[in-house]
Write a protein that holds these residues in place. Structure first.
Motif, PDB file in Angstrom:
ATOM      1  N   ARG A 154       0.806  -1.209   0.000  1.00  0.00           N
ATOM      2  CA  ARG A 154       0.000   0.000   0.000  1.00  0.00           C
ATOM      3  C   ARG A 154       0.845   1.267   0.000  1.00  0.00           C
ATOM      4  O   ARG A 154       0.594   2.212  -0.750  1.00  0.00           O
ATOM      5  CB  ARG A 154      -0.902  -0.037   1.228  1.00  0.00           C
ATOM      6  CG  ARG A 154      -1.744   1.198   1.376  1.00  0.00           C
ATOM      7  CD  ARG A 154      -2.610   1.088   2.579  1.00  0.00           C
ATOM      8  NE  ARG A 154      -1.813   0.951   3.787  1.00  0.00           N
ATOM      9  CZ  ARG A 154      -2.352   0.906   4.997  1.00  0.00           C
ATOM     10  NH1 ARG A 154      -3.654   0.960   5.128  1.00  0.00           N
ATOM     11  NH2 ARG A 154      -1.589   0.791   6.046  1.00  0.00           N
ATOM     12  N   GLU A 155       1.881   1.325   0.867  1.00  0.00           N
ATOM     13  CA  GLU A 155       2.654   2.559   0.993  1.00  0.00           C
ATOM     14  C   GLU A 155       3.436   2.852  -0.280  1.00  0.00           C
ATOM     15  O   GLU A 155       3.579   3.992  -0.691  1.00  0.00           O
ATOM     16  CB  GLU A 155       3.613   2.468   2.187  1.00  0.00           C
ATOM     17  CG  GLU A 155       2.932   2.689   3.526  1.00  0.00           C
ATOM     18  CD  GLU A 155       1.996   1.554   3.909  1.00  0.00           C
ATOM     19  OE1 GLU A 155       2.206   0.433   3.409  1.00  0.00           O
ATOM     20  OE2 GLU A 155       1.051   1.775   4.684  1.00  0.00           O
ATOM     21  N   ILE A 157       2.439   2.059  -3.279  1.00  0.00           N
ATOM     22  CA  ILE A 157       1.455   2.565  -4.233  1.00  0.00           C
ATOM     23  C   ILE A 157       1.138   4.018  -3.920  1.00  0.00           C
ATOM     24  O   ILE A 157       1.038   4.866  -4.805  1.00  0.00           O
ATOM     25  CB  ILE A 157       0.171   1.728  -4.184  1.00  0.00           C
ATOM     26  CG1 ILE A 157       0.473   0.297  -4.620  1.00  0.00           C
ATOM     27  CG2 ILE A 157      -0.907   2.334  -5.063  1.00  0.00           C
ATOM     28  CD1 ILE A 157      -0.719  -0.616  -4.529  1.00  0.00           C
ATOM     29  N   PHE A 158       0.992   4.310  -2.626  1.00  0.00           N
ATOM     30  CA  PHE A 158       0.663   5.669  -2.206  1.00  0.00           C
ATOM     31  C   PHE A 158       1.724   6.651  -2.681  1.00  0.00           C
ATOM     32  O   PHE A 158       1.428   7.722  -3.186  1.00  0.00           O
ATOM     33  CB  PHE A 158       0.536   5.687  -0.689  1.00  0.00           C
ATOM     34  CG  PHE A 158       0.563   7.058  -0.086  1.00  0.00           C
ATOM     35  CD1 PHE A 158       1.575   7.436   0.779  1.00  0.00           C
ATOM     36  CD2 PHE A 158      -0.426   7.980  -0.392  1.00  0.00           C
ATOM     37  CE1 PHE A 158       1.587   8.696   1.333  1.00  0.00           C
ATOM     38  CE2 PHE A 158      -0.410   9.248   0.166  1.00  0.00           C
ATOM     39  CZ  PHE A 158       0.597   9.608   1.027  1.00  0.00           C
ATOM     40  N   GLN A 159       3.005   6.277  -2.517  1.00  0.00           N
ATOM     41  CA  GLN A 159       4.070   7.224  -2.825  1.00  0.00           C
ATOM     42  C   GLN A 159       4.376   7.324  -4.308  1.00  0.00           C
ATOM     43  O   GLN A 159       4.982   8.288  -4.745  1.00  0.00           O
ATOM     44  CB  GLN A 159       5.357   6.781  -2.127  1.00  0.00           C
ATOM     45  CG  GLN A 159       5.293   6.953  -0.634  1.00  0.00           C
ATOM     46  CD  GLN A 159       6.597   6.529  -0.007  1.00  0.00           C
ATOM     47  OE1 GLN A 159       7.647   7.000  -0.391  1.00  0.00           O
ATOM     48  NE2 GLN A 159       6.536   5.610   0.928  1.00  0.00           N
ATOM     49  N   LYS A 168      -4.216   3.602  -8.826  1.00  0.00           N
ATOM     50  CA  LYS A 168      -3.876   3.269  -7.447  1.00  0.00           C
ATOM     51  C   LYS A 168      -5.005   2.465  -6.821  1.00  0.00           C
ATOM     52  O   LYS A 168      -4.774   1.466  -6.143  1.00  0.00           O
ATOM     53  CB  LYS A 168      -3.692   4.556  -6.633  1.00  0.00           C
ATOM     54  CG  LYS A 168      -2.352   5.226  -6.810  1.00  0.00           C
ATOM     55  CD  LYS A 168      -2.161   6.289  -5.748  1.00  0.00           C
ATOM     56  CE  LYS A 168      -1.376   7.463  -6.268  1.00  0.00           C
ATOM     57  NZ  LYS A 168       0.066   7.307  -6.089  1.00  0.00           N
ATOM     58  N   MET A 172      -4.745  -1.397  -5.521  1.00  0.00           N
ATOM     59  CA  MET A 172      -4.991  -1.718  -4.119  1.00  0.00           C
ATOM     60  C   MET A 172      -6.049  -2.802  -4.019  1.00  0.00           C
ATOM     61  O   MET A 172      -5.957  -3.720  -3.200  1.00  0.00           O
ATOM     62  CB  MET A 172      -5.482  -0.474  -3.380  1.00  0.00           C
ATOM     63  CG  MET A 172      -4.391   0.366  -2.803  1.00  0.00           C
ATOM     64  SD  MET A 172      -3.303  -0.587  -1.714  1.00  0.00           S
ATOM     65  CE  MET A 172      -4.455  -1.075  -0.447  1.00  0.00           C
ATOM     66  N   ARG A 176      -5.474  -6.362  -2.229  1.00  0.00           N
ATOM     67  CA  ARG A 176      -6.330  -6.794  -1.132  1.00  0.00           C
ATOM     68  C   ARG A 176      -6.922  -8.164  -1.449  1.00  0.00           C
ATOM     69  O   ARG A 176      -7.039  -9.019  -0.579  1.00  0.00           O
ATOM     70  CB  ARG A 176      -7.438  -5.769  -0.896  1.00  0.00           C
ATOM     71  CG  ARG A 176      -7.680  -5.521   0.575  1.00  0.00           C
ATOM     72  CD  ARG A 176      -8.699  -4.444   0.812  1.00  0.00           C
ATOM     73  NE  ARG A 176      -8.170  -3.111   0.583  1.00  0.00           N
ATOM     74  CZ  ARG A 176      -8.696  -2.233  -0.242  1.00  0.00           C
ATOM     75  NH1 ARG A 176      -9.770  -2.500  -0.914  1.00  0.00           N
ATOM     76  NH2 ARG A 176      -8.157  -1.043  -0.380  1.00  0.00           N
TER      77      ARG A 176
ATOM     78  N   ASN B 220       4.701   7.531   5.304  1.00  0.00           N
ATOM     79  CA  ASN B 220       5.173   6.874   4.094  1.00  0.00           C
ATOM     80  C   ASN B 220       5.525   5.421   4.352  1.00  0.00           C
ATOM     81  O   ASN B 220       5.445   4.577   3.462  1.00  0.00           O
ATOM     82  CB  ASN B 220       6.392   7.598   3.517  1.00  0.00           C
ATOM     83  CG  ASN B 220       5.981   8.780   2.668  1.00  0.00           C
ATOM     84  OD1 ASN B 220       4.834   8.866   2.245  1.00  0.00           O
ATOM     85  ND2 ASN B 220       6.903   9.678   2.430  1.00  0.00           N
ATOM     86  N   THR B 221       5.957   5.113   5.574  1.00  0.00           N
ATOM     87  CA  THR B 221       6.279   3.734   5.919  1.00  0.00           C
ATOM     88  C   THR B 221       5.005   2.949   6.240  1.00  0.00           C
ATOM     89  O   THR B 221       4.904   1.773   5.935  1.00  0.00           O
ATOM     90  CB  THR B 221       7.220   3.691   7.129  1.00  0.00           C
ATOM     91  OG1 THR B 221       8.361   4.479   6.843  1.00  0.00           O
ATOM     92  CG2 THR B 221       7.649   2.272   7.435  1.00  0.00           C
ATOM     93  N   LEU B 223       0.834   3.927   6.154  1.00  0.00           N
ATOM     94  CA  LEU B 223      -0.253   4.899   6.040  1.00  0.00           C
ATOM     95  C   LEU B 223      -1.171   4.860   7.244  1.00  0.00           C
ATOM     96  O   LEU B 223      -1.722   5.854   7.663  1.00  0.00           O
ATOM     97  CB  LEU B 223      -1.092   4.601   4.794  1.00  0.00           C
ATOM     98  CG  LEU B 223      -0.597   5.163   3.471  1.00  0.00           C
ATOM     99  CD1 LEU B 223      -1.575   4.787   2.384  1.00  0.00           C
ATOM    100  CD2 LEU B 223      -0.449   6.653   3.563  1.00  0.00           C
ATOM    101  N   ARG B 263      -4.953  11.641  -1.970  1.00  0.00           N
ATOM    102  CA  ARG B 263      -4.170  10.594  -2.640  1.00  0.00           C
ATOM    103  C   ARG B 263      -4.158   9.336  -1.778  1.00  0.00           C
ATOM    104  O   ARG B 263      -4.309   8.217  -2.266  1.00  0.00           O
ATOM    105  CB  ARG B 263      -2.759  11.121  -2.874  1.00  0.00           C
ATOM    106  CG  ARG B 263      -1.913  10.254  -3.766  1.00  0.00           C
ATOM    107  CD  ARG B 263      -0.767  11.022  -4.437  1.00  0.00           C
ATOM    108  NE  ARG B 263      -0.063  11.978  -3.608  1.00  0.00           N
ATOM    109  CZ  ARG B 263       1.083  11.715  -2.967  1.00  0.00           C
ATOM    110  NH1 ARG B 263       1.619  10.530  -3.056  1.00  0.00           N
ATOM    111  NH2 ARG B 263       1.664  12.655  -2.249  1.00  0.00           N
ATOM    112  N   TYR B 266      -7.600   7.660  -1.907  1.00  0.00           N
ATOM    113  CA  TYR B 266      -7.814   6.912  -3.139  1.00  0.00           C
ATOM    114  C   TYR B 266      -7.094   5.589  -3.084  1.00  0.00           C
ATOM    115  O   TYR B 266      -7.579   4.581  -3.583  1.00  0.00           O
ATOM    116  CB  TYR B 266      -7.333   7.714  -4.356  1.00  0.00           C
ATOM    117  CG  TYR B 266      -8.458   8.414  -5.052  1.00  0.00           C
ATOM    118  CD1 TYR B 266      -8.738   9.740  -4.793  1.00  0.00           C
ATOM    119  CD2 TYR B 266      -9.265   7.728  -5.953  1.00  0.00           C
ATOM    120  CE1 TYR B 266      -9.786  10.377  -5.417  1.00  0.00           C
ATOM    121  CE2 TYR B 266     -10.321   8.357  -6.580  1.00  0.00           C
ATOM    122  CZ  TYR B 266     -10.583   9.689  -6.307  1.00  0.00           C
ATOM    123  OH  TYR B 266     -11.635  10.311  -6.924  1.00  0.00           O
ATOM    124  N   THR B 267      -5.904   5.584  -2.480  1.00  0.00           N
ATOM    125  CA  THR B 267      -5.153   4.338  -2.374  1.00  0.00           C
ATOM    126  C   THR B 267      -5.871   3.361  -1.453  1.00  0.00           C
ATOM    127  O   THR B 267      -6.010   2.191  -1.757  1.00  0.00           O
ATOM    128  CB  THR B 267      -3.750   4.617  -1.823  1.00  0.00           C
ATOM    129  OG1 THR B 267      -3.144   5.632  -2.611  1.00  0.00           O
ATOM    130  CG2 THR B 267      -2.896   3.369  -1.847  1.00  0.00           C
TER     131      THR B 267
END
Lengths: 494, 390
Positions: A154-155, A157-159, A168, A172, A176, B220-221, B223, B263, B266-267
């Protein structure tokens, strides 16, 4: 002991490849009289780690174009060395420990807890495999290929700024789903045999550019069009479920100092401490089955020994004792030494996390009908080369002539993708073909146990341990619960 | 998180019921009780010697939860500090001859401390070090952390600011290590905030920028870190103040935070911690009406005060549209519907009479969906349905 001639053993193990070495480890507290021999002058067999001069001798031995006569695992070996220019050169031979088996070990692999419970993990150092990448060709002929980091959770994808919000979301949703895909058969079982990219497109609306990223997580050797959903899902699940188990930011490890060879060596050492006798440069010339579950063996020095159990691989037990093995498609492989550290491949992947020593780069072919090249990059921290260099292992499921061209191109593309660090070519490269001697060889005598070789997968499969356990069970007759479960030896620290 | 929700088991507990094990256990109990009696008797007799101190160490290593003994230990330390300060070693060493006296004096001189302060600093450092192995074994024992905080408070009180600040900085580093092991431990975050506060007081400067960057790294590590988002929210208004941000800059900051959290949503719209942060951001859009309220608002707002109705309405409408978009592909996410209902209601309250409100039929359909997804709160949704009826 003066000579092996006339000795009697409970078990003779032939070859110090990883399966046989793990068996020796499993028998190390059993009190059985074990003789463990290897025809080579080094430990590790097909999983050995070689210095430069050892690699040269090895290449000369396996240079032939087919393995038919020797029933060998390797063929077509050849070496290419770059002209030394100034400071950029190879160091002395012993500065290198090149792994024939650079497989990664997922953290959820059963081998790791077995190494702990058998008290051998203290002699091994494991390092993280941090990032996964896909190498895409440049937009046009002139531009450099680009290295794209594959999101592993997840992280990531987020970044990742390269996906739009919609992508995204879809990614996800897919991750999942994979997390517990076994409990959602209605979503995928109908598509089990369909190609995985089709499944991604239709069930999750994942666009084509994301397919390569997800395929890279499978480490599947088959072309994308031939990788079925039923193949891909458990592999991706294995990847995702391994992340974070041993620390944030990574899901697989590699043993330091030369890949799986190190585990084989440590296992043999434990066998020796347990009383097994080790002899290198020793093979079997002749096997005589006397019929009363005893074998009379003639070793390569002329010695005659007797044993109740004979264990080895299909390759090193003589053809006479076995039904011929079934040879599956193999892998063209290469090992390259690079005169640069390539730090972009080994970033720290989590706040406060470890610096990885390994990275995986998938290089897809130009069409979906051809298999991808997989590159395992090992930094100098892996202990396989001097501190200013690194080692690149590449493999592709193609016959040698096609394969070696693909591998050379992939490694060159990887080196071209680094901006700023101009590295034009590897200092030294060995290319070879590894045959898949398969698992179907069966011994004709129940006291002659054949341990199948490691699969050609880039990640260590759990069946290695299963096969060793089966052999151990037959030899010792003990309960499964005590397999590779030992107490700390007196006077030794865990 | 592997360490959450795991019951604590004593390191020496045994389930072995054999006679030998019981005998061993009785012996251990007797030894422990003797040690305990030793410590308590000595304290009662006002024996504040080093022997007593060592005895408390042994006792606390076996049972760090025994808070009375921690109190005794602090009494002992306070006694030592008092005697050091009263002993007349308070002169700062300045002459060569004095320096040559002994190694302690040299060290004190180098650090700019009096001999007494040097002694106290060493004792504090030793005690902090004594706690580290205990922390490794019992990372969640309140009394250990309590004692750490006390030691550092003594440093602030008795030592020059520079020395004390160094010790607090060390504490911050320790806190960061603990957060790597368990990034969602809200006690650790709370401790971090008080540590940062102390450093800011001692060094007379703000650490808000550093801490803000730290929260970015932590989310960031992972969420899903309620505490990191919370900390971030606490820092935002301070940041705008300290950066002396213009109205334009404040708006840029606010919009950037909204973009970041959108953002993230959405993730993963199924993550509650992200919705909490979104709600927090929206809650800072408080329209103020009087001048006094403006000043208060300035302390908690990000956007420049006064915030007009029009601004708040615009943001609410923008976010409602954005969250509605999120439904695509996440129709089973109850948080989305909850957010839509909440912000729509807020918009209604603001609009009161004007025409830019959300259609009732839309709200009704969202309510229907959330009632299906959130069966536990049936009563609440029923109430809302009733109140929404015109």
């Amino acid at each position: 002991m003066e000579t092996l001639d006339g000795t009697e053993w409970d078990v003779v193990i032939v070859g110090t490849d990883l399966p046989q070495s793990l068996l020796a480890l499993s028998l190390s507290r059993s009190g059985k009289r074990v003789l463990h021999i290897d025809r080579n002058e080094y430990y590790g067999g097909n999983e050995a780690a070689l210095s430069l001069s050892e690699a040269e001798a090895w290449a000369a031995r396996y240079a032939g174009h087919s393995n038919a006569s020797e029933n060998a695992t390797f063929s077509n070996a050849r070496i290419e060395t770059l002209e030394a220019t100034g400071d950029v050169k190879l160091l002395q031979s012993r500065a290198y420990s090149l792994a024939l088996a650079p497989q990664i070990i997922y953290t959820q692999s059963k081998l790791l807890p077995a190494l702990v419970s058998s008290r051998t993990h203290g002699q091994l150092e494991f390092q993280a495999v941090g990032s996964w990448f896909v190498l895409q060709p440049g937009g046009d002929a002139a531009s450099a290929p680009s290295l794209i980091r594959v999101p592993s959770g997840r992280e990531d994808i987020f970044q990742d700024q390269s996906f739009d919000l919609r992508a995204k979301r879809s990614l996800m949703k897919f991750l999942r789903f994979v997390g517990n895909y076994e409990e959602q058969p209605d979503i995928w079982q109908g598509e089990a045999e369909r190609p995985f990219p089709d499944f991604l497109q239709q069930k999750f609306a994942l666009p084509q550019p994301l397919h390569a990223a997800l395929l890279s997580l499978t480490l599947a050797l088959t072309p994308p069009a031939e990788t079925s959903t039923a193949d891909a899902l458990p592999r991706i699940a294995r990847h995702l479920r391994s992340i974070g188990l041993f620390g944030p930011g990574f899901g697989a490890v590699i043993p330091k100092w030369g890949g799986l060879a190190e585990i084989a060596q440590v296992a043999c050492r434990a066998g020796a401490v347990g009383g097994a006798v080790y002899v290198l440069n020793k093979g079997i010339d002749h096997i005589d089955n006397t019929g009363n579950d005893t074998f009379r063996l003639k070793l390569s020095g002329g010695e005659q020994v007797e044993t109740h159990w004979l264990v080895g691989s299909a390759e090193n037990l003589l053809a006479k004792a076995l039904t011929p093995p079934h040879a599956g498609p193999g892998l063209t492989k290469s090992i390259s030494i690079i005169a640069a550290r390539l730090p972009k491949l080994f970033p720290v992947t989590a706040e406060g996390g470890v610096t990885p020593a390994g990275a995986v780069i998938a290089v897809p072919a130009s069409t979906a009908d051809e298999p991808p090249v997989y590159i395992m990059a090992h930094s100098a921290d892996a202990g396989e080369c001097p501190s200013t260099q690194c080692v690149i292992y590449a493999s592709v499921a193609l016959p040698f002539d096609e394969g070696q061209a693909r591998l050379s191109a992939a490694v060159a593309a990887l080196l071209a993708s680094g901006d700023g660090e101009m590295v034009s070519a590897p200092l030294w490269t060995i290319q070879y073909y590894q045959h898949d001697l398969g698992e179907t060889a069966k011994a004709l005598n129940p006291h002659c146990l054949v341990l199948p070789p490691l699969s050609l997968d880039n990640a260590l499969a759990d069946h290695v341990l299963e096969n060793v356990k089966q052999a151990w069970r037959q030899i010792t007759g003990e309960e499964d619960a005590s397999f590779l479960r030992f107490e700390v030896r007196e006077g030794m620290e865990d | 998180m592997a360490s959450h929700g795991v019951p604590r088991v004593s390191g020496t507990a045994t389930t072995d019921k054999s006679a030998a094990a019981r005998g061993e256990e009785q012996k251990q109990i007797a030894e422990y009780k003797a040690l305990e009696k030793n410590v308590i008797d000595r304290i009662k007799a006002k024996d504040f010697s080093n022997h007593t101190f060592q005895a408390t160490s042994r006792l606390l290593q076996q049972n760090p939860e025994y808070h009375t003994i921690w109190n005794y230990r602090r009494i002992l330390l306070q006694d030592v500090f008092r005697r050091e300060l009263a002993s007349g070693n308070s002169a700062v060493i300045t002459t060569q001859a004095d320096e040559a006296q002994n190694g302690d004096a040299q060290a004190a001189f180098k650090a700019g401390l009096t001999l007494a302060q040097q002694e106290i600093s060493l004792l504090l450092s030793e005690d902090l070090a004594f706690l580290i192995p205990l922390l490794k074994q019992y990372p969640k024992c309140y009394w250990i952390w309590n004692h750490r905080a006390w030691l550092l408070a003594e440093a602030t009180e008795l030592l020059p600011a520079r020395t004390a600040s160094q010790m607090w900085r060390g504490e911050l580093a320790l806190g960061s290590k603990m957060l790597v092991l368990d990034s969602r431990n809200f006690h650790a975050w709370s401790y971090r905030r008080s540590t940062v506060e102390q450093i800011e007081q001692l060094e007379k400067k703000s650490l808000a920028e550093d801490e803000f960057a730290y929260t970015t790294k932590m989310v960031n590590t992972n969420l899903s870190n309620f505490s990191a988002w919370h900390n971030r929210g606490q820092l935002l208004p301070r940041l705008s103040q300290e950066r002396q941000a213009t109205d334009e800059e404040r708006k840029t900051m606010f919009d950037a935070e909204l973009e970041l959290i959108t953002r993230a949503l959405y993730t993963d719209p199924y993550d509650q911690s992200l919705w909490f942060y979104h709600q927090y951001l929206m809650s800072t859009l408080v329209a103020a009406s009087s001048n006094d309220a403006n000043d208060d608002a300035r302390r908690t707002n990000i956007l420049a005060a006064p915030i007009s109705h029009a601004t708040t309405t615009a943001y609410l409408e923008q976010e409602i549209a954005s969250i509605e978009d999120m439904l695509d592909g996440a129709e089973d996410c109850k948080y989305i519907y909850q957010a839509l209902l909440e912000y729509s209601q807020r918009l209604h309250q603001l609009a009161k009479g004007s025409s830019d409100i959300v259609e009732a039929s839309k709200m009704a359909s969202w309510l229907d969906e959330v009632r299906k997804l959130d069966l536990l709160r049936e009563g609440r949704w029923l109430d809302l349905a009733v109140s929404l009826k015109p």
